[in-house]
Design an enzyme around this catalytic site. Structure first.
Site, PDB file in Angstrom:
ATOM      1  N   CYS A  10     -19.635 -36.705 -29.899  1.00  0.00           N
ATOM      2  CA  CYS A  10     -18.662 -36.448 -30.625  1.00  0.00           C
ATOM      3  C   CYS A  10     -17.956 -36.731 -31.732  1.00  0.00           C
ATOM      4  CB  CYS A  10     -17.497 -36.257 -29.349  1.00  0.00           C
ATOM      5  SG  CYS A  10     -16.987 -38.827 -29.839  1.00  0.00           S
ATOM      6  N   CYS A  13     -17.691 -40.220 -32.433  1.00  0.00           N
ATOM      7  CA  CYS A  13     -18.762 -40.808 -32.108  1.00  0.00           C
ATOM      8  C   CYS A  13     -19.704 -40.457 -33.955  1.00  0.00           C
ATOM      9  CB  CYS A  13     -19.668 -40.361 -30.842  1.00  0.00           C
ATOM     10  SG  CYS A  13     -18.672 -41.008 -29.803  1.00  0.00           S
TER      11      CYS A  13
END
Length: 76
Positions: A10, A13
């Site tokens: 994501c 991240c």
């Protein structure tokens, strides 16, 4: 030093990994950065919220992307 970044890929991240790399470069430190994206492996390591960061097997952050100041503190 081994730094593991846990998350499915994501935006948070990616931000976590980017901030870690930037601080390492700023401090002139070298580390192995490993991205762990497999959900089963993430759960096996005890991570309940992503992104999460472990340094040499110790969880230092979970559920949010770290700030540069946080990473500097970890790397002292």
């Amino acid at each position: 030093m081994k730094i593991e970044v846990f998350g499915p890929g994501c935006p948070k991240c990616h931000t976590a990994e980017k901030v870690i790399r930037e601080v390492l470069a700023e401090l002139g430190k070298d580390a192995e950065i490993v991205k762990v994206t497999d959900i089963q492996k993430i759960v096996e390591r005890g991570v309940m919220w992503t992104p999460a960061v472990m340094i040499d097997g110790k969880k230092v952050c979970e559920g949010k992307a770290p700030t540069a100041a946080m990473v500097r503190e970890w790397l002292k």
